[in-house]
Design a protein around this motif. Structure first.
Motif, PDB file in Angstrom:
ATOM      1  N   LYS A   1       3.304  -1.550   1.091  1.00  0.00           N
ATOM      2  CA  LYS A   1       4.406  -1.275   0.204  1.00  0.00           C
ATOM      3  C   LYS A   1       4.299  -1.694  -1.138  1.00  0.00           C
ATOM      4  N   THR A   2       3.878  -2.340  -1.649  1.00  0.00           N
ATOM      5  CA  THR A   2       3.328  -2.879  -2.731  1.00  0.00           C
ATOM      6  C   THR A   2       2.606  -2.545  -3.492  1.00  0.00           C
ATOM      7  N   SER A   3       1.437  -1.580  -2.683  1.00  0.00           N
ATOM      8  CA  SER A   3       0.032  -1.218  -3.229  1.00  0.00           C
ATOM      9  C   SER A   3       0.815   0.537  -3.674  1.00  0.00           C
ATOM     10  N   ALA A   4       1.132   1.214  -2.539  1.00  0.00           N
ATOM     11  CA  ALA A   4       1.719   2.575  -2.343  1.00  0.00           C
ATOM     12  C   ALA A   4       2.773   2.217  -3.697  1.00  0.00           C
ATOM     13  N   ARG A   5       3.718   1.340  -3.623  1.00  0.00           N
ATOM     14  CA  ARG A   5       4.037   2.127  -5.526  1.00  0.00           C
ATOM     15  C   ARG A   5       3.449   1.138  -6.666  1.00  0.00           C
ATOM     16  N   ARG A   6       2.441   0.333  -6.372  1.00  0.00           N
ATOM     17  CA  ARG A   6       1.729   0.830  -8.260  1.00  0.00           C
ATOM     18  C   ARG A   6       0.624   2.059  -8.217  1.00  0.00           C
ATOM     19  N   ASP A   7       0.683   3.007  -6.523  1.00  0.00           N
ATOM     20  CA  ASP A   7       0.001   4.016  -6.555  1.00  0.00           C
ATOM     21  C   ASP A   7       1.082   5.159  -7.127  1.00  0.00           C
ATOM     22  N   VAL A   8       1.657   5.072  -7.135  1.00  0.00           N
ATOM     23  CA  VAL A   8       2.851   5.757  -7.548  1.00  0.00           C
ATOM     24  C   VAL A   8       2.996   5.844  -9.324  1.00  0.00           C
ATOM     25  N   GLN A   9       3.465   4.062  -9.991  1.00  0.00           N
ATOM     26  CA  GLN A   9       3.252   4.350 -11.189  1.00  0.00           C
ATOM     27  C   GLN A   9       2.359   4.582 -11.811  1.00  0.00           C
ATOM     28  N   ARG A  10       0.867   5.153 -11.427  1.00  0.00           N
ATOM     29  CA  ARG A  10      -0.329   5.021 -11.562  1.00  0.00           C
ATOM     30  C   ARG A  10      -0.405   6.704 -11.702  1.00  0.00           C
ATOM     31  N   CYS A  11       0.895   7.510 -10.934  1.00  0.00           N
ATOM     32  CA  CYS A  11       0.607   8.928 -11.154  1.00  0.00           C
ATOM     33  C   CYS A  11       1.627   9.237 -11.842  1.00  0.00           C
ATOM     34  N   GLU A  12       2.397   8.532 -13.178  1.00  0.00           N
ATOM     35  CA  GLU A  12       3.226   8.404 -13.337  1.00  0.00           C
ATOM     36  C   GLU A  12       3.597   9.390 -15.060  1.00  0.00           C
ATOM     37  N   PRO A  13       1.930   8.768 -15.263  1.00  0.00           N
ATOM     38  CA  PRO A  13       1.781   9.134 -16.625  1.00  0.00           C
ATOM     39  C   PRO A  13       1.473  10.613 -16.372  1.00  0.00           C
ATOM     40  N   TRP A  14       0.379  11.010 -15.777  1.00  0.00           N
ATOM     41  CA  TRP A  14      -0.187  12.463 -15.241  1.00  0.00           C
ATOM     42  C   TRP A  14       1.015  13.199 -15.289  1.00  0.00           C
ATOM     43  N   LEU A  15       1.921  13.220 -14.479  1.00  0.00           N
ATOM     44  CA  LEU A  15       3.141  13.631 -14.475  1.00  0.00           C
ATOM     45  C   LEU A  15       4.121  13.723 -15.423  1.00  0.00           C
ATOM     46  N   GLU A  16       4.659  13.189 -16.358  1.00  0.00           N
ATOM     47  CA  GLU A  16       4.689  13.353 -17.203  1.00  0.00           C
ATOM     48  C   GLU A  16       3.887  14.158 -17.914  1.00  0.00           C
ATOM     49  N   SER A  17       2.298  14.315 -18.039  1.00  0.00           N
ATOM     50  CA  SER A  17       1.513  14.825 -19.392  1.00  0.00           C
ATOM     51  C   SER A  17       1.747  16.314 -18.746  1.00  0.00           C
ATOM     52  N   GLN A  18       2.586  16.711 -17.656  1.00  0.00           N
ATOM     53  CA  GLN A  18       2.325  18.344 -16.779  1.00  0.00           C
ATOM     54  C   GLN A  18       4.387  18.829 -17.141  1.00  0.00           C
ATOM     55  N   GLY A  19       5.124  17.948 -17.879  1.00  0.00           N
ATOM     56  CA  GLY A  19       6.167  18.163 -17.774  1.00  0.00           C
ATOM     57  C   GLY A  19       7.260  18.047 -16.314  1.00  0.00           C
ATOM     58  N   LEU A  20       6.622  16.935 -15.606  1.00  0.00           N
ATOM     59  CA  LEU A  20       7.029  16.155 -14.616  1.00  0.00           C
ATOM     60  C   LEU A  20       8.670  14.867 -15.068  1.00  0.00           C
ATOM     61  N   TYR A  21       8.599  14.173 -14.025  1.00  0.00           N
ATOM     62  CA  TYR A  21       9.477  13.374 -14.018  1.00  0.00           C
ATOM     63  C   TYR A  21       9.518  12.528 -12.671  1.00  0.00           C
ATOM     64  N   LEU A  22       9.672  11.456 -13.123  1.00  0.00           N
ATOM     65  CA  LEU A  22       9.763  10.476 -11.385  1.00  0.00           C
ATOM     66  C   LEU A  22      10.565  10.018 -11.279  1.00  0.00           C
ATOM     67  N   VAL A  23      11.675  10.465 -10.035  1.00  0.00           N
ATOM     68  CA  VAL A  23      13.367  10.318 -10.269  1.00  0.00           C
ATOM     69  C   VAL A  23      13.151   8.863  -8.877  1.00  0.00           C
ATOM     70  N   ARG A  24      13.143   7.853  -8.881  1.00  0.00           N
ATOM     71  CA  ARG A  24      13.586   6.741  -8.284  1.00  0.00           C
ATOM     72  C   ARG A  24      15.197   6.402  -7.561  1.00  0.00           C
ATOM     73  N   LYS A  25      14.924   6.906  -6.331  1.00  0.00           N
ATOM     74  CA  LYS A  25      16.368   6.355  -5.555  1.00  0.00           C
ATOM     75  C   LYS A  25      16.394   5.072  -4.879  1.00  0.00           C
ATOM     76  N   PRO A  26      16.495   4.142  -5.492  1.00  0.00           N
ATOM     77  CA  PRO A  26      16.628   2.591  -4.562  1.00  0.00           C
ATOM     78  C   PRO A  26      16.705   2.871  -3.190  1.00  0.00           C
ATOM     79  N   GLY A  27      16.545   2.850  -2.367  1.00  0.00           N
ATOM     80  CA  GLY A  27      16.802   2.546  -0.765  1.00  0.00           C
ATOM     81  C   GLY A  27      16.425   3.570  -0.319  1.00  0.00           C
ATOM     82  N   VAL A  28      15.866   5.095  -0.561  1.00  0.00           N
ATOM     83  CA  VAL A  28      16.091   6.214  -0.405  1.00  0.00           C
ATOM     84  C   VAL A  28      14.345   6.709  -0.543  1.00  0.00           C
TER      85      VAL A  28
END
Length: 503
Positions: free
Chosen positions: A126-153
């Motif tokens: 799970k730790t690696s998966a979360r890090r992979d998600v973090q690495r995606c965030e700048p690319w998504l923002e460069s496309q005009g999209l945003y990552l929303v985190r919903k704790p526990g969901v």
């Protein structure tokens, strides 16, 4: 049955079985997008696997690597791998895991995707998966999209539906090799081979949900099909395949009423209706009017890109500013470079069209350009900031790479005195061919470039007054007396040696 190979080993074996001659391990690594270390690490296990199936993995220094054995034994292994499917343990390089994460986040958008599901898809902690998600965030923002985190969901991608689709098309262009895309477009997925070799299992899941072959056929078969520029031939089917995928998931476009009305009244709308009628057969349900309008808008962008773009005084002023900045920060000679002005003018015209119609673009040489020309790229970034302010849109990093190409090519060309004769052939547009031309001139000042021509034009207007043809694409059906060297657009050391040998 115990699965004998992981996903990387499976791809390596498929690649080896498809070769008809010895190949180098660095060719294997390049084709599969793996490091040479990752390849060498797995060859021992692959050798044992093949030995248990009456095949031998032969390695010879200076010659290469190949599989020896009967055709029946090779076919038996292919059948075993086909039966195995994607059941092998998934092993992805970190950047390939990021591709899989981006693909799944976009495919589910705007729905929530849990970390548990990502962990299962990637077969990591799970730790690696979360890090992979973090690495995606700048690319998504460069496309005009945003990552929303919903704790526990879980997590989800937020943004307009049209932007989500644009990002999906961009991801396909970035993460999947062009030859694989053409194979998937032109043939049924069951007959495609390259996709099983060059694409990891996680991205294959994403691609299998896009009816690319069906969309290729409906564009190809449509009466009065639009005249598409070279890049549109593949871009339109991908766009339609993504639209089909989203409509199937209940995600449709919501256009502003005035825009919808103007697109519906446009002369191109009937052509879009023809495509939408065929698309409805592919997805099994009617295509809403807003989707037909969306197809109309995309067709208009492609038509503008492929046609003659009307002169714009703003574009001329932008080019003047680019040349002035380049002269101040790189070299004074750039201010009066006629060829650089002409190339930049054409590129700014096309860039403005891509920005206006939100057409995706991918520069496959971007990372190499950043590494090879860091100072020029830094200047190109500053130039792009100025263009963003004038056009009112963010200039993508891929476009910055194209500007870097033009400027680097002009700098390398500035002090050259060519003498011998060559023709350069390149299918990828003037940005790519220009840096290739400049590198050739820098390394081989004895060459005079007779012509710079596309592969299609070369087949019809084949120049005969040259000593050598230097091409970035294989050219078929040429007379044996024509000396052709096929090279990478940025000219590797091996490419330089091959050209030198011809001369």
């Amino acid at each position: 049955m115990t699965i004998p190979l992981d996903s990387r080993e499976t791809r390596i074996v498929r690649w080896l079985l498809d070769q008809d001659r010895p190949r180098r391990t660095d060719d294997l690594a390049t084709d599969l997008g793996l490091s040479q270390r990752a390849v060498r690490y797995r060859l021992g296990g692959i050798e044992r696997y093949l030995a248990g199936r009456q095949l031998a993995l032969t390695r010879q220094r200076g010659v290469g690597i190949w599989v020896e054995g009967s055709d029946n034994a090779k076919e038996s292994v292919r059948a075993e791998l086909d039966d195995q499917g994607d059941a092998a343990t998934r092993v992805f390089a970190r950047d390939r895991r990021t591709d899989v994460v981006r693909a799944n986040l976009l495919a589910h958008a705007p729905d929530v995707l849990s970390i548990d599901e990502l962990q299962r898809l990637l077969e990591v902690s799970k730790t690696s998966a979360r890090r992979d998600v973090q690495r995606c965030e700048p690319w998504l923002e460069s496309q005009g999209l945003y990552l929303v985190r919903k704790p526990g969901v879980g997590i989800n991608v937020a943004g307009p539906e049209a932007t989500i689709r644009q990002a999906m098309v961009k991801l396909v262009l970035e993460a999947v090799a062009r030859d694989v895309l053409y194979e998937l477009a032109r043939s049924d997925e069951r007959q495609a081979k390259l996709v099983h070799v060059k694409v990891n299992a996680g991205m294959r899941d994403f691609l299998s949900a896009l009816p690319l072959h069906a969309c290729w056929l409906l564009v190809e078969d449509l009466e009065a099909a639009p005249q598409l520029p070279g890049e549109g031939e593949l871009l339109l089917p991908i766009h339609l395949a993504v639209a089909a995928n989203r409509i199937r998931r209940g995600r449709t476009l919501d256009l502003e009423a005035g825009l919808l009305r103007s697109l519906t009244d446009h002369p191109v709308f009937p052509t879009a209706e023809g495509l939408a009628t065929r698309l409805a057969d592919v997805i099994g349900e009617p295509v809403p009017d807003a989707e037909v309008a969306g197809i109309t808008q995309f067709l208009l962008g492609l038509a503008s890109l492929g046609g003659t773009i009307a002169p714009d005084e703003r574009h001329a002023a932008m080019v003047d500013e680019i040349l002035a900045t380049s002269a101040d920060m790189l070299h004074p000679i750039l201010r009066d470079d006629v060829e650089l002005r002409r190339s930049l003018s054409r590129h700014i015209e096309r860039l403005s069209v891509r920005m206006r119609y939100a057409l995706p673009v991918h520069n496959p040489l971007l990372q190499e350009l950043v590494e090879r020309y860091p100072e020029v790229h830094a200047v190109a970034e500053q130039i792009a900031d100025g263009l963003s302010a004038q056009l009112g849109v963010r200039i993508p990093e891929d476009e910055v790479g194209f500007i870097t190409m033009y400027l680097s090519g002009a700098m390398e060309r500035a002090s050259l005195r060519p003498r011998k004769r060559a023709v350069v052939v390149c299918p990828s547009g003037m940005a790519t061919v220009w840096i290739l031309v400049s590198r050739i001139q820098a390394e081989f000042p004895q060459l005079e470039l007779v012509d710079v021509i596309s592969a299609t034009d070369y087949e019809t207007a084949r120049p005969t007054d040259a000593d050598v043809v230097i091409s970035t694409v294989e050219l078929d059906g040429l007379p044996s007396d024509i000396d052709v060297v096929v090279v990478n657009p940025l000219l590797s050391g091996e490419d330089l040696r091959a050209i030198a040998k011809r001369l």
